[in-house]
Design a protein around this motif. Structure first.
Motif, PDB file in Angstrom:
ATOM      1  N   ALA A  60      21.781 -18.429  -6.707  1.00  0.00           N
ATOM      2  CA  ALA A  60      21.816 -17.014  -7.094  1.00  0.00           C
ATOM      3  C   ALA A  60      21.230 -16.817  -8.491  1.00  0.00           C
ATOM      4  CB  ALA A  60      23.242 -16.472  -7.029  1.00  0.00           C
ATOM      5  N   HIS A  61      21.518 -17.736  -9.399  1.00  0.00           N
ATOM      6  CA  HIS A  61      21.006 -17.600 -10.765  1.00  0.00           C
ATOM      7  C   HIS A  61      19.506 -17.843 -10.847  1.00  0.00           C
ATOM      8  CE1 HIS A  61      25.065 -17.918 -13.117  1.00  0.00           C
ATOM      9  NE2 HIS A  61      24.875 -16.753 -12.516  1.00  0.00           N
ATOM     10  N   ALA A  62      18.957 -18.610  -9.905  1.00  0.00           N
ATOM     11  CA  ALA A  62      17.496 -18.756  -9.859  1.00  0.00           C
ATOM     12  C   ALA A  62      16.852 -17.400  -9.625  1.00  0.00           C
ATOM     13  CB  ALA A  62      17.098 -19.753  -8.767  1.00  0.00           C
ATOM     14  N   PHE A  63      17.453 -16.593  -8.742  1.00  0.00           N
ATOM     15  CA  PHE A  63      16.935 -15.244  -8.484  1.00  0.00           C
ATOM     16  C   PHE A  63      17.103 -14.351  -9.713  1.00  0.00           C
ATOM     17  CE2 PHE A  63      17.300 -16.588  -4.077  1.00  0.00           C
ATOM     18  CZ  PHE A  63      16.198 -15.987  -3.489  1.00  0.00           C
ATOM     19  N   VAL A  64      18.223 -14.509 -10.435  1.00  0.00           N
ATOM     20  CA  VAL A  64      18.449 -13.694 -11.633  1.00  0.00           C
ATOM     21  C   VAL A  64      17.361 -13.987 -12.669  1.00  0.00           C
ATOM     22  CG1 VAL A  64      20.016 -13.239 -13.567  1.00  0.00           C
ATOM     23  CG2 VAL A  64      20.942 -13.500 -11.242  1.00  0.00           C
ATOM     24  N   LEU A  65      17.098 -15.264 -12.909  1.00  0.00           N
ATOM     25  CA  LEU A  65      16.073 -15.631 -13.886  1.00  0.00           C
ATOM     26  C   LEU A  65      14.697 -15.152 -13.444  1.00  0.00           C
ATOM     27  CD1 LEU A  65      17.352 -19.216 -14.734  1.00  0.00           C
ATOM     28  CD2 LEU A  65      17.280 -17.258 -16.299  1.00  0.00           C
ATOM     29  N   GLU A  66      14.405 -15.265 -12.154  1.00  0.00           N
ATOM     30  CA  GLU A  66      13.124 -14.777 -11.635  1.00  0.00           C
ATOM     31  C   GLU A  66      12.982 -13.269 -11.875  1.00  0.00           C
ATOM     32  OE1 GLU A  66      10.862 -15.290  -7.414  1.00  0.00           O
ATOM     33  OE2 GLU A  66      12.654 -14.038  -7.389  1.00  0.00           O
ATOM     34  N   ALA A  67      14.079 -12.523 -11.621  1.00  0.00           N
ATOM     35  CA  ALA A  67      14.036 -11.067 -11.782  1.00  0.00           C
ATOM     36  C   ALA A  67      13.768 -10.681 -13.239  1.00  0.00           C
ATOM     37  CB  ALA A  67      15.349 -10.453 -11.305  1.00  0.00           C
ATOM     38  N   PHE A  68      14.409 -11.395 -14.185  1.00  0.00           N
ATOM     39  CA  PHE A  68      14.207 -11.068 -15.602  1.00  0.00           C
ATOM     40  C   PHE A  68      12.855 -11.577 -16.104  1.00  0.00           C
ATOM     41  CE2 PHE A  68      18.690 -10.075 -15.473  1.00  0.00           C
ATOM     42  CZ  PHE A  68      18.815  -9.050 -16.410  1.00  0.00           C
ATOM     43  N   ALA A  69      12.305 -12.592 -15.454  1.00  0.00           N
ATOM     44  CA  ALA A  69      10.956 -13.040 -15.806  1.00  0.00           C
ATOM     45  C   ALA A  69       9.931 -11.992 -15.387  1.00  0.00           C
ATOM     46  CB  ALA A  69      10.656 -14.378 -15.135  1.00  0.00           C
ATOM     47  N   LYS A  70      10.154 -11.379 -14.222  1.00  0.00           N
ATOM     48  CA  LYS A  70       9.224 -10.371 -13.707  1.00  0.00           C
ATOM     49  C   LYS A  70       9.381  -9.034 -14.422  1.00  0.00           C
ATOM     50  CE  LYS A  70       8.619 -12.205  -9.024  1.00  0.00           C
ATOM     51  NZ  LYS A  70       8.903 -12.001  -7.576  1.00  0.00           N
TER      52      LYS A  70
END
Length: 379
Positions: free
Chosen positions: A14-24
């Motif tokens: 789930a945190h991989a998706f969080v980091l991806e979202a904030f990177a984008k």
């Protein structure tokens, strides 16, 4: 508004998706910190292929350090010891304390270890926590290399869920390749009367057939409890002979959660509302296996994956003081179960199908998922 401190505890799916979202979509007013015991995080879906010797450990891992760099997040390589919900900080094993305004916990689960009595116990491989599985698997393989040639070895898997079935078939496939001079005999202990209790009749039948084809004897309504000399005992005192025991049952929360003021269920998982916010604890979130959702969800990585994008949105909302949105878990999810020897079972509700093409399909899905988060230049 002052800079909001967003803390991500753990490097789960789930945190991989969080980091991806904030990177984008970066947020200049939000400072992100990630605490993890490793810069690499294992993707649970690829673990069976690695256990079966069909891919390297590195091919199963998400590069959390690179993901943090993309998201402009600070990464601290130390596991958490506790979280203080009143003072709004987390104590780490390295002695550091990290303050937060909003925190999310995605640390997975561990297993309740079997009791152990006597000497000359079977070799034990616990399947959780996932982050240190490679060390335990390597140690077991080292022991197996020194076994004398000839004779038989009984490998007993404890746990009749998807993970227990998949693990036993994958490990046996690898052991038979690694030491073909030994007669590897498989046994599976299932506490329930039916394998894969959350699956439909056809997927259960396909799984039982796959176990039979792998030469595995299933012992239904037998709950493995205690390691004893030369075997494992069940709830009714019966002893099953074993040289190696794969422990894949009894998922529980990490022990240190008990010392916090977080609300826990009977298994030590953190109770969350449908927004993924911890019950009664504003601006504290939990997702994945460590979260206790109502109604309860099966312990499967697919739910952490589905939670990820929604968690990212709600963490953003929480940092801005905006209303949170409820998350609706899917009614049915696709489950892909590796059965060893290059085959797999696809299961969704009552539907099930198996074959070599399913395994190739599963490997492509898993590889795409990992590649999504890793730098493009990696192999």
């Amino acid at each position: 508004m002052s800079m909001q401190q967003l803390l991500l505890m753990g490097a789960g799916h789930a945190h991989a998706f969080v980091l991806e979202a904030f990177a984008k979509q970066p947020e200049p007013g939000i400072a992100i910190t990630v605490v993890s015991d490793s810069p690499l995080a294992a993707y649970s879906g690829s673990v069976p292929a690695w256990l079966a010797g069909e891919c390297t450990l590195r091919e199963t891992q998400i590069d959390i350090a690179a993901l943090c760099q993309r998201a402009n997040a600070r990464l601290i390589l130390s596991p958490a010891n506790t979280v203080n919900t009143r003072e709004r900080n987390v104590a780490l094993a390295n002695g550091e304390r990290v303050n937060f305004d909003v925190v999310s916990v995605n640390i997975g689960s561990t297993l309740a270890s079997p009791q152990q009595h006597g000497e000359n116990l079977p070799m034990l491989l616990a399947m959780r926590p996932l982050g240190s599985l490679h060390q335990r698997w390597q140690a077991l393989q080292n022991d197996i290399r020194h076994l004398p040639s000839g004779g038989a070895q009984r490998v007993v898997g404890v746990g009749g869920g998807a993970a227990g079935c998949e693990t036993l078939m994958s490990v046996l496939a690898q052991l038979r390749k690694q030491r073909p001079d030994i007669d590897w005999q498989g046994h599976l202990l299932s506490a329930s009367n039916a394998l894969l209790p959350d699956a439909g009749r056809l997927p259960r039948w396909l799984t039982r057939r796959a176990l039979s084809q792998a030469g595995i004897t299933v012992h239904s309504q037998q709950r493995g409890e205690t390691l004893v000399e030369g075997g494992v005992t069940t709830q009714d005192g019966k002893r099953i002979d074993a040289d190696i025991v794969l422990w894949a049952t009894g998922a529980v929360g990490h022990p240190w959660l008990v010392s916090t003021e977080l609300p826990l269920d009977q298994h030590g998982f953190i109770r969350v509302d449908n927004t993924l916010e911890v019950t009664g604890q504003p601006n504290i979130f939990a997702a994945g296996d460590c979260a206790a959702f109502t109604p309860a969800l099966p312990n499967a990585g697919v739910y952490a994956v589905r939670m990820g994008p929604h968690l990212a949105d709600n963490l953003r909302h929480a940092c801005h003081g905006e209303p949170l949105r409820p998350w609706q878990p899917p009614k049915r999810v696709l489950s892909l179960i590796g059965t060893g020897e290059g085959r797999a079972i696809a299961s969704r509700g009552g539907f099930g199908v198996s074959g070599k093409w399913v395994w190739q399909w599963k490997k492509r899905i898993d590889a795409r998922f990992i590649a999504r988060f890793n730098p493009p230049f990696e192999n």
